[in-house]
Motif scaffolding. Structure first.
Motif, short mmCIF file in Angstrom:
data_model
loop_
_atom_site.label_atom_id
_atom_site.label_comp_id
_atom_site.label_asym_id
_atom_site.label_seq_id
_atom_site.Cartn_x
_atom_site.Cartn_y
_atom_site.Cartn_z
N UNK A 1 7.84 8.01 8.89
CA UNK A 1 8.18 8.25 7.49
C UNK A 1 8.22 6.94 6.70
N UNK A 2 8.85 5.91 7.32
CA UNK A 2 8.89 4.61 6.65
C UNK A 2 7.48 4.05 6.49
N UNK A 3 6.67 4.19 7.53
CA UNK A 3 5.29 3.70 7.44
C UNK A 3 4.51 4.45 6.36
N UNK A 4 4.70 5.78 6.31
CA UNK A 4 4.04 6.55 5.27
C UNK A 4 4.46 6.12 3.87
N UNK A 5 5.76 5.87 3.71
CA UNK A 5 6.24 5.41 2.40
C UNK A 5 5.66 4.05 2.06
N UNK A 6 5.59 3.15 3.05
CA UNK A 6 5.01 1.83 2.80
C UNK A 6 3.54 1.93 2.45
N UNK A 7 2.80 2.77 3.17
CA UNK A 7 1.36 2.89 2.90
C UNK A 7 1.11 3.60 1.56
N UNK A 8 1.95 4.59 1.23
CA UNK A 8 1.81 5.21 -0.08
C UNK A 8 2.07 4.20 -1.20
N UNK A 9 3.10 3.38 -1.00
CA UNK A 9 3.38 2.35 -2.01
C UNK A 9 2.23 1.34 -2.07
N UNK A 10 1.66 1.02 -0.90
CA UNK A 10 0.49 0.13 -0.90
C UNK A 10 -0.68 0.76 -1.64
N UNK A 11 -0.85 2.07 -1.49
CA UNK A 11 -1.90 2.76 -2.24
C UNK A 11 -1.66 2.70 -3.74
N UNK A 12 -0.39 2.90 -4.14
CA UNK A 12 -0.08 2.79 -5.57
C UNK A 12 -0.32 1.37 -6.09
N UNK A 13 0.03 0.39 -5.27
CA UNK A 13 -0.23 -1.00 -5.68
C UNK A 13 -1.72 -1.26 -5.79
N UNK A 14 -2.50 -0.71 -4.84
CA UNK A 14 -3.95 -0.88 -4.90
C UNK A 14 -4.53 -0.21 -6.15
N UNK A 15 -4.07 1.02 -6.44
CA UNK A 15 -4.55 1.69 -7.65
C UNK A 15 -4.19 0.91 -8.91
N UNK A 16 -2.97 0.37 -8.94
CA UNK A 16 -2.58 -0.45 -10.09
C UNK A 16 -3.44 -1.70 -10.17
N UNK B 1 -0.55 -6.80 0.59
CA UNK B 1 -0.63 -7.36 1.95
C UNK B 1 0.73 -7.29 2.64
N UNK B 2 1.80 -7.58 1.92
CA UNK B 2 3.13 -7.48 2.53
C UNK B 2 3.46 -6.05 2.93
N UNK B 3 3.11 -5.09 2.07
CA UNK B 3 3.36 -3.69 2.42
C UNK B 3 2.56 -3.28 3.64
N UNK B 4 1.31 -3.67 3.70
CA UNK B 4 0.48 -3.31 4.86
C UNK B 4 0.95 -4.02 6.12
N UNK B 5 1.41 -5.27 5.97
CA UNK B 5 1.95 -5.98 7.14
C UNK B 5 3.20 -5.28 7.66
N UNK B 6 4.10 -4.91 6.73
CA UNK B 6 5.30 -4.18 7.17
C UNK B 6 4.93 -2.83 7.79
N UNK C 1 11.58 -4.11 4.84
CA UNK C 1 10.87 -3.00 4.20
C UNK C 1 11.47 -2.68 2.83
N UNK C 2 12.79 -2.68 2.75
CA UNK C 2 13.44 -2.40 1.48
C UNK C 2 13.10 -3.46 0.44
N UNK C 3 13.13 -4.73 0.87
CA UNK C 3 12.80 -5.81 -0.06
C UNK C 3 11.36 -5.72 -0.53
N UNK C 4 10.44 -5.42 0.40
CA UNK C 4 9.03 -5.31 0.03
C UNK C 4 8.81 -4.14 -0.91
N UNK C 5 9.46 -3.00 -0.65
CA UNK C 5 9.31 -1.84 -1.54
C UNK C 5 9.85 -2.14 -2.94
N UNK C 6 11.03 -2.75 -2.99
CA UNK C 6 11.61 -3.06 -4.31
C UNK C 6 10.75 -4.06 -5.07
N UNK C 7 10.28 -5.11 -4.37
CA UNK C 7 9.44 -6.10 -5.05
C UNK C 7 8.12 -5.50 -5.50
N UNK C 8 7.54 -4.60 -4.67
CA UNK C 8 6.28 -3.97 -5.06
C UNK C 8 6.48 -3.04 -6.26
#
Length: 469
Positions: free
Chosen positions: A137-152, A235-240, A280-287
Motif C-alpha cells: 500500500x505504501x509502495x502504491x501510494x509512493x508510485x501514484x504520487x510519483x505518477x502525479x509528479x511525472x504528469x505535473x 526520483x526520491x519517490x521511486x527510490x523510496x 516516506x512521509x517526508x518525501x510524500x509531503x515534499x512532493x
C-alpha cells in the motif's frame, strides 16, 4: 476437566512428620497446577474431592489418633497410589490452558500437540504477509504520487515549451523592430530623417519587448528550477518505492493492495520500523508541496503568457497603425505638393510671358538700335519741333516721358525676373520635397510589409492567442 485431589484415609502410617511432609508436597503441587492452569487429569475410577487437605485430619496434641471411621487399609492406599500413577501415565505431555468459567475451571487445549510449529510458522507468515501488504500500500501510494509528479512535470514542460516559443517570438519582434528602425533611416531627405511619432512608437515597442523578454526569461529560469525539483522529487519517490518493494518479491502482483479497485489508504503516523517510514512521509509531503508550487507556477506562466501576448500585439499594432498614419500623412502631403508644384509651374509660365512682354515694351521704348532706323516723325529735330521750340519755355515732354517709361519698364523687368527666379526655386524645392515624400512613403510601406511578413502568427498555440484576444 477440574483438578481434584486424591482423598486419603485417616489411618496413621509411619511417623507424623512423614505424613505432614507428604501433605505439604501434595498441596504445593496442587497450588502450582492451579496457578499455571496447566494439567489435564484423566477420570479415575474413584472420585476426588475438591481439596487435598479435606482428606487429612491432623493429629491431636496428645499424640492420639483419629476415630476408626477415618482409617483406610493397606489395600486402599495401594489402590490410590496405583490410580495416581495411571493418571500420570495417561496425562498428555503438552501443556494446556485453563480458562475460568464461573467457579470451576475447564481445561482446554488451544492447539494440537503436533501442530505447534506449524501454527507458529503460520502466525509468522500472517505477520509477514500483513507487513508486506502494508508495504505494498505504501509502495502504491509512493508510485501514484510519483505518477502525479511525472504528469505535473509533463504539464510544466509543455508550459516551458510555450515560454520558449514566446521568447523566440519576442526575439523575432525585437529583430523586426531593429530592422524597422534601420529601414526608416534610409528616408532620402534630411527633413525626413528627423525623429517623428513613428520613431517614438518603435522606441516604445522596443522597450516593451525588452521588458517582456526579461520577465519571461525570469519565468523560464523558475520553470527550469521547478522542473529540476520535480525530477528530484520523482526520483526520491521511486527510490523510496524501490526500497519499500524489497520485501514484495513473494507477494502476488494481483493483491488487493495494488489493485485499482482498492481504496487509497492515507498513512498519517510514521514509524521507522513500520511500513510507512518517516522518509516516506517526508518525501510524500515534499512532493505534494512541489506539485502545488508547480501548479501555481503554471498558472502564473499562463497569465504571464496571456499578458505578454496582449502587450506584444498592442505594441505591434500601435507601431503598424502609426506607420500607416505616417504613410497617409506623407501621401496627403505628396498630393498637396503635386498640386502646388503644378500651380507654381503655371505661375512661372505666366511670369515668363509677362517678362517677355515687359522686355518687348522696354525694347520698343528704347527705340531702334541705329539712328538711321528711326522714323521721321520720331526724330526731335524734325521741322515741327524746331519751329515750336523757337520761343523759350516751349520744350516738349516727349524725351522725359520716354526716359521715365524706360526706367519704369526696366524696374518692372528686374522685379519680374526676380519673382520668376523665386518661383523656379520654389518649384524645384516642391519637386524635391515631392520626391522625398514619395521615397519616404515607399520606405514606410516597405517597413510595414516587412513587419507583417516577419511576424509569425503560428509561433504560439491558438488557445493562448484566443485567451489574449
Amino acid at each position: 476437566m477440574q483438578v481434584q485431589s486424591v482423598p486419603l484415609g485417616s489411618v496413621t502410617i509411619g511417623p507424623l512428620s512423614w505424613r505432614d511432609g507428604t501433605v505439604r508436597s501434595i498441596q504445593r503441587a496442587e497450588r502450582l497446577v492451579r496457578q499455571t492452569r496447566a494439567g489435564r487429569s484423566v477420570t479415575c475410577s474413584r472420585p476426588r474431592s475438591s481439596s487435598a487437605a479435606a482428606g487429612f485430619t491432623p493429629k491431636r496434641a496428645n499424640g492420639t489418633a483419629e476415630t476408626g471411621e477415618d482409617k483406610i487399609t493397606e489395600e486402599e492406599c495401594r489402590e490410590s497410589r496405583d490410580c495416581i500413577c495411571k493418571n500420570k501415565m495417561l496425562r498428555p505431555q503438552t501443556t494446556g490452558g485453563m480458562f475460568p468459567s464461573g467457579t470451576q475451571r475447564m481445561s482446554v487445549a488451544p492447539f494440537l500437540p503436533t501442530s505447534l510449529r506449524e501454527q507458529c510458522a503460520g502466525a509468522s507468515t500472517a505477520v509477514a504477509s500483513e507487513y508486506m501488504r502494508r508495504v505494498r500500500e505504501v509502495e502504491g501510494q509512493l508510485r501514484r504520487q510519483a505518477g502525479r509528479v511525472t504528469q505535473e512535470g509533463v504539464k510544466l514542460e509543455r508550459e516551458r515549451g510555450h515560454l520558449e516559443r514566446m521568447l523566440r517570438s519576442l526575439r523575432t519582434d525585437l529583430t523586426v523592430n531593429r530592422r524597422s528602425s534601420e529601414g526608416r533611416t534610409r528616408r532620402p531627405s534630411t527633413a525626413e530623417t528627423e525623429r517623428d511619432g513613428a520613431d517614438y512608437l518603435l522606441l516604445f515597442e522596443r522597450r516593451e519587448l525588452a521588458e517582456l523578454k526579461q520577465d519571461l526569461e525570469g519565468a523560464l529560469r523558475n520553470t527550469l528550477t521547478q522542473l529540476q525539483a520535480l525530477g528530484q522529487s520523482s526520483r526520491q519517490l521511486l527510490d523510496c518505492a524501490s526500497e519499500r518493494a524489497r520485501v514484495l518479491e513473494l507477494l502476488p502482483h494481483s493483491s488487493s493492495a495494488g489493485g485499482q479497485s482498492s481504496a487509497v489508504q492515507t498513512f498519517t503516523k510514521a514509524d521507522p520500523v513500520s511500513p510507512f517510514t518517516p522518509e516516506c512521509k517526508q518525501v510524500l509531503e515534499s512532493s505534494t508541496l512541489t506539485v502545488n508550487q508547480s501548479q501555481l507556477l503554471r498558472e502564473d506562466i499562463r497569465q504571464m503568457l496571456t499578458s505578454a501576448i496582449t502587450r506584444q500585439k498592442a505594441a505591434h499594432c500601435a507601431v503598424n497603425d502609426g506607420l500607416v498614419k505616417k504613410i497617409a500623412e506623407t501621401i496627403s502631403l505628396q498630393q498637396n505638393l503635386t498640386l502646388m508644384s503644378a500651380a507654381t509651374r503655371q505661375a512661372m509660365f505666366r511670369k515668363q510671358r509677362e517678362i517677355n512682354c515687359i522686355r518687348h515694351s522696354h525694347d520698343r521704348a528704347q527705340g531702334p538700335e541705329y539712328s538711321g532706323d528711326k522714323l521721321s516723325r520720331e526724330k526731335l529735330n524734325r521741322p515741327l519741333v524746331q519751329v515750336y521750340q523757337r520761343h523759350p519755355g516751349t520744350q516738349l515732354p516727349e524725351a522725359a516721358h520716354l526716359i521715365q517709361g524706360s526706367a519704369v519698364l526696366r524696374q518692372c523687368l528686374m522685379s519680374s525676373e526676380g519673382e520668376l527666379a523665386r518661383l523656379q526655386r520654389a518649384c524645384l524645392q516642391l519637386l524635391d520635397d515631392l520626391h522625398g515624400k514619395r521615397a519616404a512613403a515607399q520606405v514606410d510601406a516597405g517597413v510595414i510589409r516587412m513587419r507583417r511578413q516577419q511576424v509569425d502568427k503560428r509561433a504560439l498555440p491558438s488557445f493562448l492567442q484566443q485567451g489574449a484576444s
